[in-house]
Motif scaffolding. Structure first.
Motif, PDB file in Angstrom:
ATOM      1  N   SER A   1     -95.138 -40.172  59.555  1.00 23.09           N
ATOM      2  CA  SER A   1     -94.184 -41.204  59.141  1.00 23.09           C
ATOM      3  C   SER A   1     -92.955 -40.588  58.481  1.00 23.09           C
ATOM      4  CB  SER A   1     -94.859 -42.181  58.171  1.00 23.09           C
ATOM      5  OG  SER A   1     -95.942 -42.850  58.792  1.00 23.09           O
ATOM      6  N   HIS A   2     -93.177 -39.572  57.660  1.00 29.96           N
ATOM      7  CA  HIS A   2     -92.064 -38.900  56.976  1.00 29.96           C
ATOM      8  C   HIS A   2     -91.143 -38.226  57.974  1.00 29.96           C
ATOM      9  CE1 HIS A   2     -89.827 -36.596  54.029  1.00 29.96           C
ATOM     10  NE2 HIS A   2     -90.174 -35.477  54.636  1.00 29.96           N
TER      11      HIS A   2
ATOM     12  N   CYS B   1     -90.763 -39.015  61.166  1.00 27.85           N
ATOM     13  CA  CYS B   1     -90.121 -39.998  62.047  1.00 27.85           C
ATOM     14  C   CYS B   1     -89.089 -40.847  61.311  1.00 27.85           C
ATOM     15  CB  CYS B   1     -91.172 -40.914  62.675  1.00 27.85           C
ATOM     16  SG  CYS B   1     -92.257 -40.099  63.853  1.00 27.85           S
ATOM     17  N   ALA B   2     -89.374 -41.187  60.055  1.00 25.35           N
ATOM     18  CA  ALA B   2     -88.479 -42.063  59.291  1.00 25.35           C
ATOM     19  C   ALA B   2     -88.364 -41.569  57.854  1.00 25.35           C
ATOM     20  CB  ALA B   2     -89.003 -43.499  59.330  1.00 25.35           C
TER      21      ALA B   2
ATOM     22  N   MET C   1     -87.206 -43.998  55.208  1.00 27.28           N
ATOM     23  CA  MET C   1     -88.140 -45.044  54.819  1.00 27.28           C
ATOM     24  C   MET C   1     -89.307 -44.475  54.015  1.00 27.28           C
ATOM     25  SD  MET C   1     -90.074 -47.733  57.366  1.00 27.28           S
ATOM     26  CE  MET C   1     -88.490 -48.077  58.154  1.00 27.28           C
TER      27      MET C   1
END
Length: 234
Positions: free
Chosen positions: A176-177, A179-180, A183
């Motif tokens: 997640s980190h 990829c985004a 966010m």
């Protein structure tokens, strides 16, 4: 200055390391299914013969990358959990701090995601991967048990279940980190990982309820027996 000549064993080890580093880059660029032995060999500056002198196929090399990364992570946990501690809370903070950093330093985190995707589609690969994965769960569960013994606090769930959760969460947060990052920034990623580990590896020992004093039975004297008999008859 005369350059020291490498022994045969040293030369072979150097070749293996260069092939592993090159394979990691190729796998990240093309993915496991599309990467070929020729791609890896060329990226490392060797021939196919050099590749097959060190690895049976690209699958064996792929698992060697994962194994090497796992061993690097395990060394630090062994250091922290390898002896007695007089400050369980400080140890918990140290372990959580190390775990919360793995998402950014684990250069193989994307390879783990790649491995899971390939395993979904390739039964032969899945069988080998599951065996490798089970060994990782066993090792992480062992760390959970080591922490529990050192601190005298029980884990919040069965160690194997905690191991599955810790590994899956670290991979997911890392993915997640990457990829985004806007966010799931570094602060958020570390906070999530640290909180989960602290909440799962150990819980405070439950307070034992204090035994309640039992009321003393009065000794039955002739007068009390007579009074009780009269009360029952009335």
């Amino acid at each position: 200055m005369t350059r020291q000549r490498l022994s045969r064993e040293q030369s072979r080890e150097q070749t293996r390391e260069r092939l592993l580093d090159a394979a990691h880059a190729v796998f990240m660029q093309k993915g496991f299914p599309l990467a070929s032995v020729e791609d890896i060999s060329a990226a490392a500056g060797y021939s196919r013969g050099a590749f097959y002198s060190n690895f049976d196929d690209k699958t064996q090399l792929f698992f060697e990358l994962l194994r090497r990364e796992g061993e690097g992570i395990d060394q630090e946990f062994h250091r922290m959990l390898g002896g007695p501690t007089d400050d369980p809370l400080a140890l918990k903070e140290e372990v959580a701090a190390h775990y919360s950093q793995l998402y950014q330093g684990d250069k193989c985190s994307l390879l783990w995601m790649e491995a899971r995707i390939v395993a979904l589609r390739d039964e032969k690969f899945r069988t080998e991967f599951n065996g490798f994965l089970e060994e990782r769960y066993r090792q992480i569960a062992e760390f959970v048990e080591m922490f529990s013994k050192l601190t005298g606090t029980p884990p919040a769930a069965p160690p194997r279940e905690i191991a599955i959760g810790l590994m899956a969460l670290c991979e997911g947060v890392s993915f997640s980190h990457r990829c985004a990052p806007g966010m799931v920034d570094a602060k958020t990623a570390e906070s999530v990982l640290s909180w989960f580990l602290k909440a799962s590896i150990a819980v405070p020992a439950a307070l034992q309820p204090q035994p309640q004093p039992q009321p003393q039975r009065q000794k039955a004297t002739p007068a009390r027996k007579a009074a009780a008999k009269k009360k029952k008859a009335g």
